[in-house]
Every structure is written in structure tokens, then in C-alpha cells.
Motif scaffolding. Structure first.
Motif, PDB file in Angstrom:
ATOM      1  N   PHE A 186       0.812  -1.216   0.000  1.00  8.39           N
ATOM      2  CA  PHE A 186       0.000   0.000   0.000  1.00  8.39           C
ATOM      3  C   PHE A 186       0.846   1.268   0.000  1.00  8.39           C
ATOM      4  N   GLY A 187       2.084   1.173  -0.394  1.00  6.76           N
ATOM      5  CA  GLY A 187       2.951   2.343  -0.438  1.00  6.76           C
ATOM      6  C   GLY A 187       3.107   2.895  -1.842  1.00  6.76           C
ATOM      7  N   ASP A 188       3.446   4.172  -1.938  1.00  2.00           N
ATOM      8  CA  ASP A 188       3.737   4.788  -3.230  1.00  2.00           C
ATOM      9  C   ASP A 188       5.197   4.561  -3.590  1.00  2.00           C
ATOM     10  N   LYS A 189       5.520   4.680  -4.854  1.00  3.60           N
ATOM     11  CA  LYS A 189       6.897   4.564  -5.297  1.00  3.60           C
ATOM     12  C   LYS A 189       7.597   5.916  -5.170  1.00  3.60           C
ATOM     13  N   ALA A 190       8.907   5.849  -5.005  1.00  7.64           N
ATOM     14  CA  ALA A 190       9.713   7.072  -4.942  1.00  7.64           C
ATOM     15  C   ALA A 190      10.694   7.076  -6.100  1.00  7.64           C
ATOM     16  N   TYR A 191      10.735   8.195  -6.811  1.00 12.08           N
ATOM     17  CA  TYR A 191      11.661   8.345  -7.932  1.00 12.08           C
ATOM     18  C   TYR A 191      12.692   9.405  -7.563  1.00 12.08           C
ATOM     19  N   THR A 192      13.955   8.994  -7.522  1.00 17.24           N
ATOM     20  CA  THR A 192      15.035   9.876  -7.114  1.00 17.24           C
ATOM     21  C   THR A 192      15.686  10.518  -8.329  1.00 17.24           C
ATOM     22  N   LEU A 193      15.824  11.833  -8.303  1.00 17.25           N
ATOM     23  CA  LEU A 193      16.478  12.559  -9.383  1.00 17.25           C
ATOM     24  C   LEU A 193      17.993  12.491  -9.152  1.00 17.25           C
ATOM     25  N   CYS A 194      18.649  11.580  -9.866  1.00 20.68           N
ATOM     26  CA  CYS A 194      20.061  11.284  -9.622  1.00 20.68           C
ATOM     27  C   CYS A 194      20.990  12.144 -10.490  1.00 20.68           C
ATOM     28  N   THR A 195      20.836  13.459 -10.399  1.00 24.52           N
ATOM     29  CA  THR A 195      21.821  14.316 -11.060  1.00 24.52           C
ATOM     30  C   THR A 195      23.144  14.170 -10.325  1.00 24.52           C
ATOM     31  N   GLU A 196      24.216  14.571 -10.970  1.00 19.82           N
ATOM     32  CA  GLU A 196      25.523  14.462 -10.330  1.00 19.82           C
ATOM     33  C   GLU A 196      25.564  15.253  -9.029  1.00 19.82           C
ATOM     34  N   ARG A 197      24.997  16.455  -9.051  1.00 12.61           N
ATOM     35  CA  ARG A 197      25.000  17.280  -7.848  1.00 12.61           C
ATOM     36  C   ARG A 197      24.201  16.618  -6.724  1.00 12.61           C
ATOM     37  N   ASN A 198      23.026  16.109  -7.066  1.00  7.17           N
ATOM     38  CA  ASN A 198      22.179  15.496  -6.039  1.00  7.17           C
ATOM     39  C   ASN A 198      22.853  14.302  -5.385  1.00  7.17           C
TER      40      ASN A 198
ATOM     41  N   MET B  62      21.929   2.391   0.360  1.00  8.41           N
ATOM     42  CA  MET B  62      21.381   3.573  -0.304  1.00  8.41           C
ATOM     43  C   MET B  62      22.480   4.395  -0.963  1.00  8.41           C
ATOM     44  N   VAL B  63      23.613   4.529  -0.284  1.00  5.93           N
ATOM     45  CA  VAL B  63      24.752   5.259  -0.847  1.00  5.93           C
ATOM     46  C   VAL B  63      25.252   4.568  -2.111  1.00  5.93           C
ATOM     47  N   ARG B  64      25.350   3.255  -2.051  1.00  3.45           N
ATOM     48  CA  ARG B  64      25.818   2.495  -3.211  1.00  3.45           C
ATOM     49  C   ARG B  64      24.891   2.680  -4.405  1.00  3.45           C
ATOM     50  N   GLU B  65      23.574   2.632  -4.164  1.00  3.66           N
ATOM     51  CA  GLU B  65      22.610   2.787  -5.241  1.00  3.66           C
ATOM     52  C   GLU B  65      22.644   4.186  -5.842  1.00  3.66           C
ATOM     53  N   LEU B  66      22.820   5.177  -5.006  1.00  5.65           N
ATOM     54  CA  LEU B  66      22.924   6.547  -5.508  1.00  5.65           C
ATOM     55  C   LEU B  66      24.139   6.698  -6.415  1.00  5.65           C
ATOM     56  N   LYS B  67      25.259   6.198  -5.958  1.00  3.14           N
ATOM     57  CA  LYS B  67      26.489   6.320  -6.753  1.00  3.14           C
ATOM     58  C   LYS B  67      26.356   5.570  -8.081  1.00  3.14           C
ATOM     59  N   LYS B  68      25.696   4.408  -8.058  1.00  2.00           N
ATOM     60  CA  LYS B  68      25.542   3.613  -9.277  1.00  2.00           C
ATOM     61  C   LYS B  68      24.698   4.342 -10.320  1.00  2.00           C
ATOM     62  N   ASN B  69      23.755   5.176  -9.852  1.00  2.00           N
ATOM     63  CA  ASN B  69      22.844   5.868 -10.768  1.00  2.00           C
ATOM     64  C   ASN B  69      23.199   7.336 -10.981  1.00  2.00           C
ATOM     65  N   ARG B  70      24.384   7.725 -10.580  1.00  2.00           N
ATOM     66  CA  ARG B  70      24.792   9.127 -10.691  1.00  2.00           C
ATOM     67  C   ARG B  70      24.713   9.607 -12.148  1.00  2.00           C
ATOM     68  N   GLY B  71      23.939  10.659 -12.358  1.00  2.00           N
ATOM     69  CA  GLY B  71      23.781  11.223 -13.699  1.00  2.00           C
ATOM     70  C   GLY B  71      22.672  10.618 -14.526  1.00  2.00           C
TER      71      GLY B  71
ATOM     72  N   VAL C 117      15.177   7.973 -11.145  1.00  2.00           N
ATOM     73  CA  VAL C 117      15.386   6.528 -11.049  1.00  2.00           C
ATOM     74  C   VAL C 117      14.641   5.999  -9.830  1.00  2.00           C
ATOM     75  N   GLU C 118      14.030   4.832  -9.969  1.00  2.00           N
ATOM     76  CA  GLU C 118      13.518   4.124  -8.803  1.00  2.00           C
ATOM     77  C   GLU C 118      14.656   3.246  -8.296  1.00  2.00           C
ATOM     78  N   LEU C 119      15.270   3.648  -7.186  1.00  2.00           N
ATOM     79  CA  LEU C 119      16.441   2.956  -6.685  1.00  2.00           C
ATOM     80  C   LEU C 119      16.113   1.510  -6.314  1.00  2.00           C
ATOM     81  N   ASP C 120      17.025   0.623  -6.586  1.00  2.00           N
ATOM     82  CA  ASP C 120      16.866  -0.792  -6.241  1.00  2.00           C
ATOM     83  C   ASP C 120      17.338  -0.995  -4.805  1.00  2.00           C
ATOM     84  N   LEU C 121      16.393  -1.011  -3.887  1.00  3.93           N
ATOM     85  CA  LEU C 121      16.719  -1.179  -2.467  1.00  3.93           C
ATOM     86  C   LEU C 121      16.233  -2.527  -1.952  1.00  3.93           C
ATOM     87  N   SER C 122      16.112  -3.491  -2.869  1.00  2.00           N
ATOM     88  CA  SER C 122      15.588  -4.800  -2.477  1.00  2.00           C
ATOM     89  C   SER C 122      16.450  -5.472  -1.414  1.00  2.00           C
TER      90      SER C 122
END
Length: 423
Positions: A240-252, A279-288, A292-297
Motif C-alpha cells: 500500500f505504499g507509493d513509489k519514490a523516484y530519485t532525481l540522480c543528477t551528479e549534484r544530487n 542507499m549510498v551504493r545505489e545513488l552512486k551507481k545511478n549518478r547522472g 530513477v527508482e532505486l533498487d533497495l531490495s
């Protein structure tokens, strides 16, 4: 310096802010460029100008301030609007005014007149959701009617704003357990409190959770509490949760990783540390990579859990001062069959969340959200409305004399006991 900072902020709001597409064209940078070019500014007036620029985004997770603690000012008391008066709800520093006093005019304007003129600052469509702190700080004098009778004009003063003091506590009133959490910042303290009181949670028949003034923090901080609040044997919050989409710009990504590294230095709990590492690993993997819907499985065990023996009925107290992770908590537990939310709607900050912070010229700090909830595109966002309670109790001056919400909660829980069913 000021024009360079402004242009950086505009670049961020146009490209890195998670609402940059949805709110394109909401801001008016040309006007503020002219103000910076033609006015004699100092750090204080520039801070006010930047805050004015950001108001057009109507974003509660976005802000700009000077770093010095003494620069954070307020009038030494807080108010809440009821009808055409501002009632004093607390007075920690301003001793010339008392709880229960009411303000009926600001610089000669009635409250209704002032509300219309300051609509952008108040950021609310309902009286009890209006935030008057900034308006009062820019007010010279107010007309006060004392709770004991008699009116007078009071010239306002500015005080250094007192820092927030977290409070996490459990107390018992008769057969009811009352848990109060004023924020979700201190993972270790909250986790320790829940684990240390495991027996009390398991044996309690009734539980009241007070998050009316919860200032947010991290959703991870309350994960240890959730298994006591749901029925059944197993719960998956993703149902019953919503999805979160992270804007993975280099700055972010760079700013978010920097912030998480700082948070890690304050956390000892290994489970929480691992979650942050992933979470840090997923952010770095998607930088730029944009949104993105981060894979936090790997760490979504906190989204899926076995329930624990706990209270039969639970009441959660909410109010407009509950935001961010406080919003998330109330939204999550509303899905439980044994939880009733009582009070007023929450602040409603989480359409855009997961804040990045940027320090500028070692003088200013700018923060903004980097992720977007899928509820926004679905037309189910919480902005401006918050998470609605199951039992709405309008705020009135009676709340200053007694805890109306808590009394109603006791009645609701007693009703559960006698009727054996929901209200």
C-alpha cells in the motif's frame, strides 16, 4: 557573491530539485536578479530575499538560511489562529505575554487583513494550518487581549531561536501506554527505547502514540515499532505504499552521499548502518541517470516484517506540526486495522522528499528535496492537505486548558474495549 549564490540556487531549482518539471515556470528569477543588482544587501536582507524567491515553489522541504545560530530568530512565543484571533500557545522567551492571550491586530491590521496580505508566507488554505512565525517576526507591534481581560499594544522583540530538544518517552496512564516522539532523528535512541520496552509493548492492551509535534527525520528510525502496530502474521508495506523516484543528477548524488556519510558518524546500530550503505551504493551507481527508482531490495526487510504481539488497539495523535518522516509514519500506520488516527491532518511534506543540503560561502545553507512520490502524478499528493485523521478534532482555544485530543483518545479506546469493534 550574492548574485553567484542566487544563480546557483536557480540552477538547482530548475535542474536538481525533484519538482523542477512539475513546477517549471512557478518562480520569477528576473525580478530577484533586479533586486540583487539594485539594492544594498547584507547577509540578513539577502537571506530574506532568497526565502522570498523560494516561496513561489510552495515546497516545505526547501529552504535557505544563514548558518550562524544567532541568526535564527523568532518572537519568543508561538501562536495558532482560531477564527479572527491568534492565540498564544507557548511563551518560552517572551515573558510579557502568556499562554491563552490572543492577538487581534498586527501593525494596525486585523488578523483577516494580515492573512490576506501575507498569504504566500502563511502557506495554508485553512486557519489552523497557518504558520504565523515569519509574519510575526516582521511585525513591529501587536494588539493583545489578555486571557485575564484587558487589551494593550505590545512592541515585539526578536530572540535567538531556541534549538529543538528531542523527546522520546513512554509512560503509563491506567491500562494505557503512551509513547511520545517529537522527531525521528536519533535512530539509536528510538531503537533502544523500543527494544528496552519490548515487554511493555507486548503486554499493553491499549497504546497511544503522540506525534503531533514530530519534526521528521528518517523513516528507518521507527521501523522497530511497526511490528507491534499491525494485525496478522506478516506485513509488506509495499502493498500500500507509493513509489519514490530519485532525481540522480551528479549534484544530487554528491550532496546526498555527503549527508549520509555525516549521518553514519552518529549511528551505531549495525542494521541501520547497512541500510544507509546500500542507499549510498545505489545513488552512486545511478549518478547522472535522471529520475530513477532505486533498487533497495537488499534492505527492504524493513518494508516487510513479521508482526509481534502488541496492543489490541492503537491511537495515533496527529497535527499540522507533524511532517516529513512524521507524515510517513502516520500514512503508514493508517493502513493498520487496529490503528485510529485522531486530531488534525499532518503537515504534508512528502510529495517531494529526501533532502540534499548545500553550504555556500561558509555563510549560508540551502536545502531541497531530490525525490518525488508517484502519488503526485496520480493526483493523490499530500501537499497542502496532509494525511487526514480518522477522527478529526478541530483546534480550539479549549486545547490550551486541557489535552482535548488525549481525552478523546481515551474515550475511543474505551469504546473499543466495550464494543469490541472500530468506531
Amino acid at each position: 557573491m550574492y548574485d553567484e549564490i542566487f544563480e546557483t540556487v536557480v540552477q538547482i531549482t530548475h535542474h536538481d530539485y525533484a519538482g523542477c518539471i512539475d513546477k517549471k515556470g512557478w518562480d520569477h528569477p528576473a525580478y530577484f536578479r533586479e533586486q540583487i543588482a539594485t539594492r544594498q544587501l547584507n547577509d540578513q536582507s539577502f537571506e530574506a530575499l532568497m526565502q522570498d524567491y523560494l516561496r513561489d515553489y510552495q515546497e516545505l522541504h526547501m529552504g535557505f538560511r544563514r548558518l550562524e545560530q544567532e541568526s535564527q530568530r523568532d518572537v519568543g512565543f508561538t501562536v495558532r489562529r482560531y477564527e479572527d484571533s491568534l492565540y498564544v500557545t507557548s511563551s518560552q522567551q517572551e515573558k510579557r505575554i502568556q499562554v491563552g492571550d490572543r492577538i487581534v491586530a498586527l501593525d494596525g491590521e486585523t488578523i483577516e487583513q494580515a492573512a490576506k496580505r501575507h498569504a504566500r508566507e502563511l502557506k495554508a488554505s485553512h486557519h489552523e494550518r497557518e504558520d504565523w512565525s515569519g509574519v510575526l517576526l516582521d511585525t513591529s507591534e501587536v494588539e493583545v487581549i489578555a486571557s485575564s481581560g484587558g487589551g494593550r499594544t505590545l512592541a515585539l522583540q526578536a530572540f535567538t531561536k531556541l534549538p529543538h530538544t528531542p523527546s522520546y518517552k513512554i509512560e503509563s496512564v491506567e491500562d494505557t501506554l503512551i509513547l511520545t516522539m517529537t522527531d525521528f532523528w536519533n535512530h539509536d535512541a528510538i531503537t533502544e527505547l523500543i527494544r528496552h520496552n519490548e515487554g511493555r509493548f507486548q503486554n499493553a492492551k491499549k497504546l497511544i502514540i503522540d506525534v503531533r509535534t514530530n519534526k521528521g527525520g528518517s523513516d528507518l528510525a521507527y521501523s522497530e515499532l511497526l511490528p507491534y502496530l499491525f494485525k496478522g502474521s506478516h506485513v509488506d508495506l509495499r502493498d500500500f505504499g507509493d513509489k519514490a523516484y530519485t532525481l540522480c543528477t551528479e549534484r544530487n548524488v554528491d550532496l546526498r552521499v555527503e549527508l549520509m556519510d555525516q549521518v553514519l558518524q552518529t549511528i551505531e546500530d549495525e542494521k541501520t548502518r547497512h541500510q544507509i550503505d546500500v542507499m549510498v551504493r545505489e545513488l552512486k551507481k545511478n549518478r547522472g541517470n535522471g529520475f530513477v527508482e532505486l533498487d533497495l531490495s537488499e534492505i527492504e526487510d524493513n518494508m516487510s516484517f513479521d508482526t509481534k504481539q502488541g496492543p489490541e488497539e492503537v491511537v495515533v495523535l496527529s497535527d499540522v506540526f507533524c511532517g516529513s518522516s512524521g507524515d510517513s509514519f502516520v500514512e503508514t500506520v493508517k493502513h493498520s486495522d487496529k490503528v485510529t488516527v485522531i486530531g488534525r491532518p499532518t503537515l504534508g511534506m512528502n510529495d517531494y522528499a529526501n533532502v540534499a543540503m548545500m553550504t555556500m560561502e561558509e555563510k549560508f545553507q540551502f536545502w531541497y528535496p531530490t525525490s518525488k512520490s508517484s502519488a503526485v502524478d496520480e493526483g493523490n499528493g499530500m501537499g497542502g492537505v496532509g494525511i487526514q485523521p480518522d477522527v478529526y478534532i478541530p483546534w480550539t482555544p479549549e486545547h490550551l486548558d486541557k489535552d482535548v485530543d488525549l481525552e478523546r483518545s481515551m474515550e475511543v479506546l474505551e469504546n473499543f474495549t466495550h464494543k469490541g469493534s472500530n468506531i
